[in-house]
Design a protein around this motif. Sequence first.
Motif, PDB file in Angstrom:
ATOM      1  N   TYR A  61       0.811  -1.214   0.000  1.00  0.00           N
ATOM      2  CA  TYR A  61       0.000   0.000   0.000  1.00  0.00           C
ATOM      3  C   TYR A  61       0.848   1.268   0.000  1.00  0.00           C
ATOM      4  O   TYR A  61       0.399   2.325   0.406  1.00  0.00           O
ATOM      5  N   ASN A  62       2.074   1.133  -0.481  1.00  0.00           N
ATOM      6  CA  ASN A  62       2.947   2.302  -0.576  1.00  0.00           C
ATOM      7  C   ASN A  62       3.323   2.626  -2.015  1.00  0.00           C
ATOM      8  O   ASN A  62       4.164   3.490  -2.262  1.00  0.00           O
ATOM      9  N   VAL A  63       2.715   1.933  -2.970  1.00  0.00           N
ATOM     10  CA  VAL A  63       2.894   2.228  -4.391  1.00  0.00           C
ATOM     11  C   VAL A  63       1.509   2.297  -5.010  1.00  0.00           C
ATOM     12  O   VAL A  63       0.744   1.339  -4.956  1.00  0.00           O
ATOM     13  N   LEU A  64       1.177   3.448  -5.597  1.00  0.00           N
ATOM     14  CA  LEU A  64      -0.143   3.651  -6.183  1.00  0.00           C
ATOM     15  C   LEU A  64       0.017   3.990  -7.661  1.00  0.00           C
ATOM     16  O   LEU A  64       0.703   4.949  -8.009  1.00  0.00           O
ATOM     17  N   ASP A  65      -0.619   3.195  -8.515  1.00  0.00           N
ATOM     18  CA  ASP A  65      -0.527   3.406  -9.959  1.00  0.00           C
ATOM     19  C   ASP A  65      -1.847   3.983 -10.463  1.00  0.00           C
ATOM     20  O   ASP A  65      -2.905   3.381 -10.304  1.00  0.00           O
ATOM     21  N   VAL A  66      -1.764   5.159 -11.075  1.00  0.00           N
ATOM     22  CA  VAL A  66      -2.938   5.876 -11.581  1.00  0.00           C
ATOM     23  C   VAL A  66      -3.086   5.634 -13.073  1.00  0.00           C
ATOM     24  O   VAL A  66      -2.100   5.654 -13.815  1.00  0.00           O
ATOM     25  N   THR A  67      -4.320   5.415 -13.485  1.00  0.00           N
ATOM     26  CA  THR A  67      -4.638   5.323 -14.909  1.00  0.00           C
ATOM     27  C   THR A  67      -5.460   6.542 -15.304  1.00  0.00           C
ATOM     28  O   THR A  67      -6.495   6.818 -14.687  1.00  0.00           O
ATOM     29  N   LEU A  68      -4.982   7.279 -16.288  1.00  0.00           N
ATOM     30  CA  LEU A  68      -5.710   8.433 -16.788  1.00  0.00           C
ATOM     31  C   LEU A  68      -6.715   7.991 -17.857  1.00  0.00           C
ATOM     32  O   LEU A  68      -6.571   6.933 -18.460  1.00  0.00           O
ATOM     33  N   ALA A  69      -7.732   8.801 -18.064  1.00  0.00           N
ATOM     34  CA  ALA A  69      -8.751   8.484 -19.066  1.00  0.00           C
ATOM     35  C   ALA A  69      -8.139   8.502 -20.458  1.00  0.00           C
ATOM     36  O   ALA A  69      -7.139   9.191 -20.708  1.00  0.00           O
ATOM     37  N   PRO A  70      -8.714   7.738 -21.404  1.00  0.00           N
ATOM     38  CA  PRO A  70      -8.209   7.748 -22.777  1.00  0.00           C
ATOM     39  C   PRO A  70      -8.179   9.162 -23.344  1.00  0.00           C
ATOM     40  O   PRO A  70      -9.106   9.944 -23.164  1.00  0.00           O
ATOM     41  N   GLY A  71      -7.078   9.475 -23.994  1.00  0.00           N
ATOM     42  CA  GLY A  71      -6.937  10.787 -24.605  1.00  0.00           C
ATOM     43  C   GLY A  71      -6.292  11.835 -23.725  1.00  0.00           C
ATOM     44  O   GLY A  71      -5.945  12.916 -24.211  1.00  0.00           O
ATOM     45  N   VAL A  72      -6.133  11.546 -22.422  1.00  0.00           N
ATOM     46  CA  VAL A  72      -5.480  12.493 -21.513  1.00  0.00           C
ATOM     47  C   VAL A  72      -3.972  12.307 -21.599  1.00  0.00           C
ATOM     48  O   VAL A  72      -3.466  11.193 -21.419  1.00  0.00           O
ATOM     49  N   ALA A  73      -3.270  13.373 -21.869  1.00  0.00           N
ATOM     50  CA  ALA A  73      -1.817  13.295 -22.017  1.00  0.00           C
ATOM     51  C   ALA A  73      -1.160  12.906 -20.708  1.00  0.00           C
ATOM     52  O   ALA A  73      -1.523  13.421 -19.649  1.00  0.00           O
TER      53      ALA A  73
END
Length: 283
Positions: A87-99
């Motif tokens: 719980y010390n590494v968080l991976d974010v996914t941005l919406a399609p098309g967001v740079a």
Amino acid sequence: MGRVTTRRRVARLTLGAGITRREDTLVVEEPLEIRVGGRSLAVTMRTPGHDVELAAGFLVSEGVISRGEQFASARFCAGDAGVGNTYNVLDVTLAPGVAPPAPELAREFFTTSSCGLCGKASIDAVRTTSAFGVQDDPLRISAETLVGLPDRLRAAQDVFEKTGGLHAAGLYRVADDELLVVREDVGRHNAVDKVVGWALTHDLLPLTGTVLMVSGRASFELTQKALMAGIPMLAAVSAPSSLAVELAIEAGMSVVGFLRGESMVVYAGAQRIVPAQAEGSAA
């Protein structure tokens, strides 16, 4: 989620009364690595809890996103060693098309709990352009309401009550006379990022007609974060820095410092505060 507090055996020394031994409650401080699309962006020292909000608010502060729809998801994952889920590494996914974040945004070393801008190459690099303007924000707040905000913030600091070792940030909406959210963290910049991240995930940006109340000083970094979220007023119980005031004046933002008891010092944007004696005739 990791632990927010921990217990430790301590010795308490009082002059004339000797030493007593007991357990004390300490606030937890642990690193959080924020990744975007699997690529490391920053590591910050924080108090575990509301980490998704922290990452979302950080991305707003960096100018990567400005709307809730741009933040697709986030998940905890194993570190480089691949051992378990800490719980010390968080991976974010941005919406399609967001740079994705520009490579130069990546922090080359730890962001400590006392520094939200460590790793920036120059002061020009932190003057991020906000997607929201606050110059024409119609916010008006009475001085009487403003001086009551520190007590309302303090009453909502549950972990501070146990440890005495946390900063807090709260978002107050004037139209509803409501403290919308309060977040605590060992880092004052993290507490603000958590508040901004909460607002982003609730599709509330820009935060028109709100006051960001903080338990410490009004630094440049906090002023910058407020501006990036479209918050027209930053209020603090301690002093602002000169650069914070310069940025606020430049952006048309209000900054209030030394908000204690029944007094305050207004450093920028005084037109948004209605003096007590004028409240009865205010439009």
